[in-house]
Structures are given as C-alpha cells and as structure tokens.
Write a protein that holds these residues in place. Structure first.
Motif: not given
Length: 459
Positions: A203-208
């Motif tokens: 997925a390689d997801i970064v979330y803030v």
C-alpha cells in the motif's frame, strides 16, 4: 482467553461470553478509564469512521449500542446525503441513501465497547499483562493456556527480560486478537506447526490526521467528505464530523506521495486534491491539536483456512488474521463480523463427534472467516492494485473489471442510484457483485457518457 483489548479482542470476548463460563481479556496497556489514546492502538489519534455494516454488527453484539454512541456524541450521517464523495476525480451525486455511518474518535468507540464488555458478568479484563507464549499438551497439538507476566503500569515492558512473576493461565480456548503485534507466527514455528500462506499487497501509504473545530457554516452543513486517490493522482483526503463539534481531517499519499505536517504544507497538499472540501476546512477552521503521522506499508492476509493442521483450541482474529489498508476503513467492521461469526459457530455447538471439540472449531472458524474477509480484502487489495506501482497479481479479467469500474465511478456523478449502490458496497452492506447486475451494467455504461468532468460538483 483473549489476547488484546482492542475492538477485535473486545468483540471476540462478547461472542465468547455467551458460550463460556469465564472469559479473560489480556492486554499490555494500562486501559484508560475515560476515552483516550493508548500505546497499543497507535492509530487511535487518526480519523476513524464506523462503516454502516460495522455499525449494524456492533448493535447486534451489543443491543442498543448505536443509541449509546449517539448519546455520547457520535455523529450519525447519511453516507450519500450528508457527504461529498470524489471517486477518480468525479463527484458522486448527492441524494438521501438511507445508509448511515457514524463519525467518532477511536478512543470513544473503544471506551464504549469496553464498558459494555466489562458489564458482562463473566468477562474480566487484565491490563498491564504481557503474554509470553502458549502452553500446550505434551504432543503440542492443543493449546491449554498462556504464560503471562505483569508489566509495571505506564510501561510496555520491552526493556526487560526478567521472567519474575511469570504465571500460567489455563484456558480451553485462546483467541489471538493482538493485531499487527501478534506473535502467533513465531509461536507456531516454535511448536513445529505449519505456517499459513500469506498474500501481501503493498500500500505504501502515509497519512496525517489533525482535528479542527467545526462551525455550522463549514461545508454548507455537510458532515463528511472523502476525496479518494486514483492512478495518476495518488493523493487523497477525507474529513468527518466527530464528537465535540470537531472535524477529524486526514491527508494521505501513496507510492512516494507523502503529506507534510506543517500548516502551510498541509493546506497546499489539500488544495491539490480533486475536491475543495478538505482545503476549505484547513483554510477556515481552528486547529485543535498537532498533526499525527503514520506510515502503513502493506495489506497482509494470512490464509489459515488453507492449513491442513491447526493448533487445537486456538483462533486468530482481527488484524492478526488480515490487515487492510486503513484508507478503506474496514478493519473494525471486519473484526465485528468475525465476532458475529464466532458467536454463531459456538451457538451451533461442537463439530462432528461427541462432546465439545476444540480441535474442530479452528477449522470451522478459519474457513468461515476467510469468506467474511473476502469482500473487504477484494475492496482494499483491488483498490490498491489499480495503481501500477502496486505489486501483485493482475489477470485479464482484472483489467476488464477495472475498466468497467472506472466508467461506473464516472457514471455515479450523474446517477445517484449508481452512487448509492457503490457506497453500499464500500460500506460492506452489499457484495461487490451488486455492481455487476445486468441492468446496472447497462445503466452505468449509458450514464458514463454524461459524466461530469473530474473535479466538477455532481449535485
């Protein structure tokens, strides 16, 4: 015995309470007396939404639970009528759908579930307790309990190796609901048991996530918005109204796109999205806390249902069984559905043979749980595999289906009924096959010709 006092562990305890004389839930954390983030759920500071099917499942496990959530401040919203959705840059046409989700913080939800579980007369919570490993029969075919030790309050115990205070707790059935921190694979290896096959989709997801004060004028009174990333545009954002007149706002990026955490950077990132809703809130609302940032590498599914030999008296549920890209919001719903499944299997009684058969329950549970997990896995893994950067198998049928669903998403910008069906699938109320009903396919293909341009409001 249940390992883990998150949503998966608590709902599993609720299911077990109907069939077991005593249920004990073990957790490493100090469990807060009020809604508050805790170490064992690092995602608790991030945006959470309770999908419609998950809300139904929790209300089935705990009758009257949704009314309690509303009284505690959770925000009930018509998924299509009270929100803006953007798929592939197309704005889904708004209309009342009768499909309701609940906006609330993860600490509030977990606190309320924990209260209901501790109110059961035969369930005990043991916080600040580390599970060191399983105890089995001499032939290692069946689990008979777990080895534990107490942890000093306020620590996670990772710095010590002293086994002083170790205690063996006997159990007829042990359920691993420890999430991504599960040690089951290590334990199975030590016991000489086969490991389940694994499917992984990067997925390689970064979330803030950051919270803002909500005012009546924001978003014209709407309660939520979701701007979903798509191939060529791997940036996304969402916001929901939660308890305390707050917006929970999340910015996310995949495959190299990473949202910043400074105020100006977050606003610029939000302004690059396909819809204006998130940027409007960041531009005009008062921030209430500092941004929280998390990286999630991959969705992982462990195929226990394919094993020909199980450890008797031992089950795995929640994220320890299958973890999904959190952008799809399916984890809590999947855990609650697995708890309903467990309750049904226990109510049906033992498998073949006289008397209780803990050796048969794992086989029955894992096969049924695999079917329950199929839909959320298809949605999450299929959504990520749309991106050419994602690693995973894609066949000719997948390519054709993706082309059709791309046109379907566009069609939903002009046909509210198509949008409603799509959202019912997203919220796990209907199966994905609902999108392929013959009449709906023809309707989608026709409506796609009249679709609004990406980024244009669809009503």
């Amino acid at each position: 015995m249940v390992i883990g006092a998150g949503i998966a562990g608590l709902t599993a305890a609720r299911a077990l309470a109907d069939a077991c004389e005593r249920v004990t839930v073990l957790d490493r954390d100090v469990l807060p007396a009020v809604p508050a983030p805790r170490r064992g759920t690092p995602q608790s500071r991030h945006l959470h939404v309770l999908l419609a099917r998950g809300a139904e499942a929790l209300d089935e496990l705990f009758p009257g639970f949704l009314d309690e959530l509303a009284e505690a401040g959770a925000v009930r919203a018509d998924t299509q009528g009270d929100a803006h959705w953007y798929f592939d840059g197309h704005h889904v046409r708004r209309a009342p759908s009768g499909l309701f989700s609940y906006g609330l913080s993860r600490p509030l939800l977990e606190h309320r579930v924990r209260e209901r579980v501790t109110g059961l007369g035969n369930v005990t919570l043991m916080p600040s307790t580390e599970v060191l490993g399983p105890v089995t029969t001499p032939d290692r075919t069946r689990i008979t309990g777990v080895r534990t030790r107490p942890l000093p309050d306020g620590t996670d115990g990772t710095g010590g190796t002293d086994a002083a205070g170790e205690t063996v707790l006997d159990a007829d059935l042990v359920v691993d609901a420890a999430g991504r921190g599960s040690r089951t694979l290590h334990w199975l290896t030590e016991l000489g048991h086969p490991l389940p096959a694994k499917t992984e989709v990067r997925a390689d997801i970064v979330y803030v996530t950051r919270h803002f004060r909500r005012e009546p004028h924001h978003l014209g009174g709407r309660k939520a918005a979701a701007i979903v990333g798509y191939p060529g545009h791997p940036r996304s954002g969402a916001l929901i109204t939660v308890e305390g007149d707050r917006f929970a706002v999340v910015l996310a990026g995949q495959y190299g796109e990473e949202p910043p955490t400074d105020e100006a950077g977050m606003l610029a990132y939000a302004e690059s999205l396909a819809g204006p809703d998130v940027a409007e809130v960041l531009r005009t609302a008062e921030p209430l806390d500092e941004p929280a940032r998390t990286r999630y590498p991959a969705s992982v599914r462990h195929h226990y249902e394919k094993l020909d030999r199980h450890l008797g008296g031992f089950l795995v549920t929640g994220d320890a069984l299958c973890t999904f890209n959190p952008a799809y919001g399916q984890g809590m719903t999947a855990a609650a559905l697995e708890a309903l499944l467990l309750r049904r299997l226990l109510a049906e009684g033992p498998g073949p043979g006289p008397g209780p058969d803990p050796h048969d329950l794992p086989r029955r549970f894992f096969r049924a749980a695999a079917k329950a997990v199929d839909t959320p896995w298809l949605l999450a893994a299929g959504g990520d595999l749309r991106f050419p950067e994602a690693e995973g198998r894609r066949g000719p049928a997948d390519v054709l289906l993706d082309r059709y669903l791309t046109r379907y998403r566009a069609a939903a910008s002009v046909d509210a009924a198509l949008g409603r069906t799509f959202l019912r699938v997203v919220h796990m109320v209907e199966p994905p096959t609902a999108l392929l009903a013959p009449g709906r396919v023809l309707r989608a293909l026709r409506a796609a010709r009249r679709a609004t341009a990406p980024g244009t409001a669809g009503g």
